[in-house]
Design a protein around this motif. Structure first.
Motif, PDB file in Angstrom:
ATOM      1  N   LEU A  62      37.313  42.013  59.950  1.00 33.70           N
ATOM      2  CA  LEU A  62      38.059  43.074  60.628  1.00 33.70           C
ATOM      3  C   LEU A  62      39.347  42.553  61.263  1.00 33.70           C
ATOM      4  O   LEU A  62      40.268  43.339  61.540  1.00 33.70           O
ATOM      5  N   ARG A  63      39.436  41.250  61.481  1.00 34.25           N
ATOM      6  CA  ARG A  63      40.653  40.664  62.048  1.00 34.25           C
ATOM      7  C   ARG A  63      41.700  40.358  60.979  1.00 34.25           C
ATOM      8  O   ARG A  63      42.818  39.964  61.310  1.00 34.25           O
ATOM      9  N   ARG A  64      41.345  40.506  59.729  1.00 34.00           N
ATOM     10  CA  ARG A  64      42.280  40.235  58.638  1.00 34.00           C
ATOM     11  C   ARG A  64      43.043  41.507  58.265  1.00 34.00           C
ATOM     12  O   ARG A  64      42.634  42.615  58.575  1.00 34.00           O
ATOM     13  N   SER A  65      44.147  41.338  57.566  1.00 30.20           N
ATOM     14  CA  SER A  65      44.980  42.470  57.164  1.00 30.20           C
ATOM     15  C   SER A  65      44.235  43.349  56.156  1.00 30.20           C
ATOM     16  O   SER A  65      43.894  42.881  55.064  1.00 30.20           O
ATOM     17  N   PRO A  66      43.971  44.607  56.500  1.00 33.05           N
ATOM     18  CA  PRO A  66      43.298  45.510  55.548  1.00 33.05           C
ATOM     19  C   PRO A  66      44.071  45.638  54.234  1.00 33.05           C
ATOM     20  O   PRO A  66      43.483  45.690  53.154  1.00 33.05           O
ATOM     21  N   GLN A  67      45.392  45.695  54.341  1.00 34.91           N
ATOM     22  CA  GLN A  67      46.223  45.811  53.146  1.00 34.91           C
ATOM     23  C   GLN A  67      46.031  44.610  52.226  1.00 34.91           C
ATOM     24  O   GLN A  67      45.877  44.749  51.010  1.00 34.91           O
ATOM     25  N   SER A  68      46.011  43.419  52.808  1.00 34.35           N
ATOM     26  CA  SER A  68      45.857  42.205  52.016  1.00 34.35           C
ATOM     27  C   SER A  68      44.498  42.152  51.331  1.00 34.35           C
ATOM     28  O   SER A  68      44.396  41.780  50.155  1.00 34.35           O
ATOM     29  N   LEU A  69      43.448  42.542  52.057  1.00 33.38           N
ATOM     30  CA  LEU A  69      42.108  42.517  51.482  1.00 33.38           C
ATOM     31  C   LEU A  69      41.986  43.509  50.326  1.00 33.38           C
ATOM     32  O   LEU A  69      41.371  43.212  49.302  1.00 33.38           O
ATOM     33  N   THR A  70      42.601  44.675  50.492  1.00 33.53           N
ATOM     34  CA  THR A  70      42.571  45.676  49.430  1.00 33.53           C
ATOM     35  C   THR A  70      43.299  45.186  48.187  1.00 33.53           C
ATOM     36  O   THR A  70      42.816  45.331  47.056  1.00 33.53           O
ATOM     37  N   LEU A  71      44.467  44.589  48.378  1.00 33.52           N
ATOM     38  CA  LEU A  71      45.229  44.069  47.244  1.00 33.52           C
ATOM     39  C   LEU A  71      44.468  42.952  46.531  1.00 33.52           C
ATOM     40  O   LEU A  71      44.462  42.882  45.292  1.00 33.52           O
ATOM     41  N   LEU A  72      43.814  42.102  47.306  1.00 34.43           N
ATOM     42  CA  LEU A  72      43.024  41.027  46.700  1.00 34.43           C
ATOM     43  C   LEU A  72      41.891  41.591  45.854  1.00 34.43           C
ATOM     44  O   LEU A  72      41.622  41.124  44.742  1.00 34.43           O
ATOM     45  N   LYS A  73      41.207  42.607  46.384  1.00 33.46           N
ATOM     46  CA  LYS A  73      40.109  43.202  45.634  1.00 33.46           C
ATOM     47  C   LYS A  73      40.618  43.837  44.339  1.00 33.46           C
ATOM     48  O   LYS A  73      39.970  43.712  43.285  1.00 33.46           O
ATOM     49  N   ARG A  74      41.749  44.506  44.399  1.00 36.46           N
ATOM     50  CA  ARG A  74      42.299  45.123  43.192  1.00 36.46           C
ATOM     51  C   ARG A  74      42.612  44.078  42.135  1.00 36.46           C
ATOM     52  O   ARG A  74      42.380  44.276  40.939  1.00 36.46           O
ATOM     53  N   SER A  75      43.142  42.949  42.579  1.00 35.26           N
ATOM     54  CA  SER A  75      43.481  41.878  41.642  1.00 35.26           C
ATOM     55  C   SER A  75      42.231  41.211  41.071  1.00 35.26           C
ATOM     56  O   SER A  75      42.092  41.036  39.864  1.00 35.26           O
ATOM     57  N   LEU A  76      41.303  40.858  41.962  1.00 36.27           N
ATOM     58  CA  LEU A  76      40.101  40.134  41.534  1.00 36.27           C
ATOM     59  C   LEU A  76      39.185  40.991  40.671  1.00 36.27           C
ATOM     60  O   LEU A  76      38.469  40.462  39.803  1.00 36.27           O
ATOM     61  N   HIS A  77      39.189  42.304  40.890  1.00 42.79           N
ATOM     62  CA  HIS A  77      38.277  43.203  40.174  1.00 42.79           C
ATOM     63  C   HIS A  77      38.963  43.962  39.043  1.00 42.79           C
ATOM     64  O   HIS A  77      38.365  44.871  38.471  1.00 42.79           O
ATOM     65  N   ARG A  78      40.175  43.578  38.720  1.00 43.26           N
ATOM     66  CA  ARG A  78      40.912  44.287  37.674  1.00 43.26           C
ATOM     67  C   ARG A  78      40.146  44.254  36.350  1.00 43.26           C
ATOM     68  O   ARG A  78      39.806  43.202  35.828  1.00 43.26           O
ATOM     69  N   GLY A  79      39.846  45.438  35.822  1.00 42.52           N
ATOM     70  CA  GLY A  79      39.149  45.544  34.539  1.00 42.52           C
ATOM     71  C   GLY A  79      37.646  45.356  34.615  1.00 42.52           C
ATOM     72  O   GLY A  79      36.957  45.511  33.600  1.00 42.52           O
ATOM     73  N   LEU A  80      37.116  45.053  35.807  1.00 39.09           N
ATOM     74  CA  LEU A  80      35.687  44.751  35.936  1.00 39.09           C
ATOM     75  C   LEU A  80      34.817  45.959  35.617  1.00 39.09           C
ATOM     76  O   LEU A  80      33.834  45.852  34.874  1.00 39.09           O
ATOM     77  N   ALA A  81      35.166  47.124  36.147  1.00 36.69           N
ATOM     78  CA  ALA A  81      34.346  48.319  35.917  1.00 36.69           C
ATOM     79  C   ALA A  81      34.270  48.659  34.434  1.00 36.69           C
ATOM     80  O   ALA A  81      33.213  49.051  33.926  1.00 36.69           O
ATOM     81  N   GLU A  82      35.375  48.500  33.734  1.00 38.12           N
ATOM     82  CA  GLU A  82      35.387  48.793  32.300  1.00 38.12           C
ATOM     83  C   GLU A  82      34.511  47.809  31.530  1.00 38.12           C
ATOM     84  O   GLU A  82      33.790  48.199  30.596  1.00 38.12           O
ATOM     85  N   GLU A  83      34.539  46.541  31.914  1.00 38.11           N
ATOM     86  CA  GLU A  83      33.690  45.548  31.250  1.00 38.11           C
ATOM     87  C   GLU A  83      32.209  45.841  31.490  1.00 38.11           C
ATOM     88  O   GLU A  83      31.375  45.681  30.592  1.00 38.11           O
ATOM     89  N   ILE A  84      31.882  46.270  32.703  1.00 39.95           N
ATOM     90  CA  ILE A  84      30.494  46.630  33.008  1.00 39.95           C
ATOM     91  C   ILE A  84      30.067  47.836  32.176  1.00 39.95           C
ATOM     92  O   ILE A  84      28.946  47.882  31.650  1.00 39.95           O
ATOM     93  N   ARG A  85      30.958  48.814  32.026  1.00 35.78           N
ATOM     94  CA  ARG A  85      30.647  49.983  31.196  1.00 35.78           C
ATOM     95  C   ARG A  85      30.352  49.574  29.755  1.00 35.78           C
ATOM     96  O   ARG A  85      29.440  50.109  29.115  1.00 35.78           O
ATOM     97  N   LYS A  86      31.111  48.631  29.242  1.00 35.26           N
ATOM     98  CA  LYS A  86      30.897  48.165  27.866  1.00 35.26           C
ATOM     99  C   LYS A  86      29.515  47.518  27.727  1.00 35.26           C
ATOM    100  O   LYS A  86      28.798  47.763  26.745  1.00 35.26           O
ATOM    101  N   ASP A  87      29.144  46.700  28.696  1.00 41.42           N
ATOM    102  CA  ASP A  87      27.832  46.048  28.637  1.00 41.42           C
ATOM    103  C   ASP A  87      26.712  47.077  28.759  1.00 41.42           C
ATOM    104  O   ASP A  87      25.692  46.994  28.065  1.00 41.42           O
ATOM    105  N   LEU A  88      26.892  48.054  29.641  1.00 44.76           N
ATOM    106  CA  LEU A  88      25.861  49.075  29.824  1.00 44.76           C
ATOM    107  C   LEU A  88      25.692  49.937  28.578  1.00 44.76           C
ATOM    108  O   LEU A  88      24.590  50.439  28.306  1.00 44.76           O
TER     109      LEU A  88
END
Length: 260
Positions: A201-227
């Motif tokens: 909670l002491r970290r920048s919310p904007q920075s954490l959101t951007l990091l998640k978008r970068s780290l998880h890019r394409g992840l949901a689609e890959e999971i859909r393919k496996d499922l």
């Protein structure tokens, strides 16, 4: 924030939303309704500006023992396809959530429960937590994120060992191989998770959101393919034998099934 949930609990306090699997009589194994409620909760907290961190945990002494075998045994290819859609929707709801998600793990974190914690950004476990995959023991396979994310965390050989052999591992071993971030005594699990949340909670919310978008890019689609590979497994002889054996507390006999 009151919501008509039956399979989960929801609490929000001082910027932290806690979503709790609430089926302790089933070791918090999830059914289709559980998946629906979890996805709804994650979508809502993702849009709530007063929430900075999300904690996912289980009621009682267990995190999650995976899918509810009693319900899954009755799935057909048609109803299984619907179940898979709910798995996919929940995975995307967690991984696309713009807030950091922390898994707070006690007791069993097995099968789909282990895959569920893989979708979280960080994981804190008690010393009595137990991890593992069970797919090949019940005629299924961990394609809901396990086959995709475990190699990234553990390396290919260790991931294969965990998924192929289905041998449970201790919390200490999980920490050693990088499956979780922190392990503490069970009596300290709540405080350790709270401390981690306060740090986030002491970290920048904007920075954490951007990091998640970068780290998880394409992840949901890959999971859909496996499922999509998993859809046709429901109703097959091997899955029926494996899950029936689990419910009857016996070893499955896959040898008697025609492998053709």
């Amino acid at each position: 924030m009151n919501r008509p949930y039956t399979d989960i609990l929801f609490e929000q306090k001082e910027g932290v939303a806690t979503i709790t699997l609430n089926r302790p009589h089933k070791r918090n194994a999830f059914r289709q309704r559980t998946l629906e409620e979890l996805a709804k909760a994650f979508l809502q907290v993702g849009r709530d500006g007063s929430v900075g961190v999300v904690v996912l945990t289980g009621e009682g002494d267990n995190f999650c023992a995976g899918g509810d075998i009693g319900e899954m045994l009755g799935l057909t290819p048609q109803t299984g396809a619907v179940f898979v859609q709910h798995l996919s929707a929940l995975a995307q709801a967690i991984t696309d959530c713009p807030k950091p998600v922390v898994a707070k793990i006690d007791g069993y974190c097995i099968g789909g429960g282990n895959e569920l914690q893989l979708f979280c950004d960080l994981a804190v476990a008690s010393g009595r937590a137990r991890f593992g995959q069970v797919g090949p023991k019940v005629g299924s396979a961990p394609l809901w994120g396990g086959s995709l994310l475990l190699p990234r965390l553990l390396g290919l050989r260790r991931a294969k060992e965990m998924m192929f052999l289905c041998e449970p591992i201790t919390a200490a071993r999980a920490l050693e191989i990088g499956l979780v971030n922190r392990v503490v005594p069970a009596s300290q699990l709540h405080d350790a998770t709270d401390t981690l949340c306060r740090d986030l909670l002491r970290r920048s919310p904007q920075s954490l959101t951007l990091l998640k978008r970068s780290l998880h890019r394409g992840l949901a689609e890959e999971i859909r393919k496996d499922l999509s590979i998993l859809e046709g497994i429901y109703g097959t002889p091997e899955l029926k034998e494996g899950m029936a054996a689990f419910l009857e507390k016996r070893e499955p006999n896959f040898k008697r099934i025609d492998r053709a």
